[in-house]
Design an enzyme around this catalytic site. Structure first.
Site, mmCIF file in Angstrom:
data_model
loop_
_atom_site.group_PDB
_atom_site.id
_atom_site.type_symbol
_atom_site.label_atom_id
_atom_site.label_comp_id
_atom_site.label_asym_id
_atom_site.label_seq_id
_atom_site.Cartn_x
_atom_site.Cartn_y
_atom_site.Cartn_z
ATOM 1 N N TYR A 23 0.794 -1.229 0.000
ATOM 2 C CA TYR A 23 0.000 0.000 0.000
ATOM 3 C C TYR A 23 0.824 1.275 0.000
ATOM 4 O O TYR A 23 0.258 2.366 -0.082
ATOM 5 C CB TYR A 23 -0.951 0.006 1.211
ATOM 6 C CG TYR A 23 -1.882 -1.170 1.205
ATOM 7 C CD1 TYR A 23 -2.918 -1.269 0.277
ATOM 8 C CD2 TYR A 23 -1.720 -2.214 2.109
ATOM 9 C CE1 TYR A 23 -3.765 -2.355 0.264
ATOM 10 C CE2 TYR A 23 -2.564 -3.310 2.102
ATOM 11 C CZ TYR A 23 -3.579 -3.376 1.176
ATOM 12 O OH TYR A 23 -4.417 -4.457 1.158
ATOM 13 N N ASN A 74 -13.283 3.444 -1.739
ATOM 14 C CA ASN A 74 -12.339 2.350 -1.545
ATOM 15 C C ASN A 74 -12.931 1.510 -0.417
ATOM 16 O O ASN A 74 -12.700 1.799 0.751
ATOM 17 C CB ASN A 74 -10.951 2.871 -1.179
ATOM 18 C CG ASN A 74 -9.937 1.746 -1.038
ATOM 19 O OD1 ASN A 74 -10.304 0.581 -0.907
ATOM 20 N ND2 ASN A 74 -8.672 2.099 -1.053
ATOM 21 N N ASP A 87 -25.806 -2.870 -2.033
ATOM 22 C CA ASP A 87 -27.191 -2.398 -2.102
ATOM 23 C C ASP A 87 -27.279 -0.892 -1.904
ATOM 24 O O ASP A 87 -28.055 -0.212 -2.589
ATOM 25 C CB ASP A 87 -28.059 -3.122 -1.077
ATOM 26 C CG ASP A 87 -28.364 -4.559 -1.465
ATOM 27 O OD1 ASP A 87 -28.182 -4.914 -2.653
ATOM 28 O OD2 ASP A 87 -28.792 -5.325 -0.584
ATOM 29 N N HIS A 100 -8.989 1.036 -5.681
ATOM 30 C CA HIS A 100 -8.095 0.196 -4.886
ATOM 31 C C HIS A 100 -6.669 0.679 -5.103
ATOM 32 O O HIS A 100 -6.257 0.933 -6.241
ATOM 33 C CB HIS A 100 -8.225 -1.275 -5.289
ATOM 34 C CG HIS A 100 -9.598 -1.792 -5.081
ATOM 35 N ND1 HIS A 100 -10.091 -2.088 -3.840
ATOM 36 C CD2 HIS A 100 -10.606 -2.002 -5.963
ATOM 37 C CE1 HIS A 100 -11.341 -2.497 -3.954
ATOM 38 N NE2 HIS A 100 -11.681 -2.437 -5.229
ATOM 39 N N ILE A 101 -5.939 0.806 -4.025
ATOM 40 C CA ILE A 101 -4.556 1.272 -4.087
ATOM 41 C C ILE A 101 -3.681 0.248 -4.799
ATOM 42 O O ILE A 101 -2.877 0.590 -5.661
ATOM 43 C CB ILE A 101 -4.037 1.566 -2.666
ATOM 44 C CG1 ILE A 101 -4.806 2.764 -2.091
ATOM 45 C CG2 ILE A 101 -2.539 1.797 -2.659
ATOM 46 C CD1 ILE A 101 -4.579 3.004 -0.615
ATOM 47 N N SER A 102 -3.848 -1.019 -4.438
ATOM 48 C CA SER A 102 -3.064 -2.082 -5.076
ATOM 49 C C SER A 102 -3.820 -2.620 -6.288
ATOM 50 O O SER A 102 -5.020 -2.396 -6.444
ATOM 51 C CB SER A 102 -2.810 -3.219 -4.080
ATOM 52 O OG SER A 102 -4.014 -3.906 -3.791
#
EC number: 4.2.1.10
Length: 144
Positions: A23, A74, A87, A100-102
């Site tokens: 990360y 995220n 939902d 998403h960071i990765s």
């Protein structure tokens, strides 16, 4: 002024300390600062939130329904487990970016199946902490 909600799920409060090889070393506070500065340059406002609790994230999505032009989310670990967040996102009519960071697709198989991807406008993964800045710029275009 258009407001973009930037929502962060569990454990992201520990960015910079948690698994920096995955990360990075950038903290969530640094990311918040980037987003606030970039938003000002883009003529946007940001409502930047983080919670380790699923219900708080859902409440934030509900609040976005009447207060936000778009959502960058995220969901972290909830990406792969939360039908409730899925939902809630379905009920938000504006553009939504899953972030998403990765690159989750380079990781273990458990990280390959996002429950929220089918209901978002776009998905960004693997850009590191800079992904937040890219997502905010994309959101500026999507909400123009």
């Amino acid at each position: 002024m258009r407001t973009i909600f930037i929502l962060n799920g569990p454990n992201l409060n520990l960015l910079g300390q948690r698994e920096p090889e995955i990360y990075g070393r950038t903290t969530l506070d640094e990311i918040r600062g980037w987003c606030e500065a970039d938003a000002a340059d883009l003529g946007l406002a940001v409502d930047f939130r983080q919670s380790n609790f699923e219900g708080e994230i859902i409440e934030a999505i509900h609040a976005a329904r009447t207060h936000a032009a778009g959502i960058v989310i995220n969901p972290a670990g909830y990406t792969f487990t939360s039908v409730a967040i899925l939902d809630a996102l379905k009920m938000f009519a504006g553009p939504k970016i899953e972030l998403h960071i990765s690159n989750v697709h380079q990781r273990e198989a458990i990280y390959h199946k996002s429950l929220v991807s089918p209901v978002v406008t776009a998905v960004m993964a693997g850009f590191g902490a800079q992904g937040y800045r890219l997502a905010l710029r994309a959101m500026a275009e999507m909400t123009a």
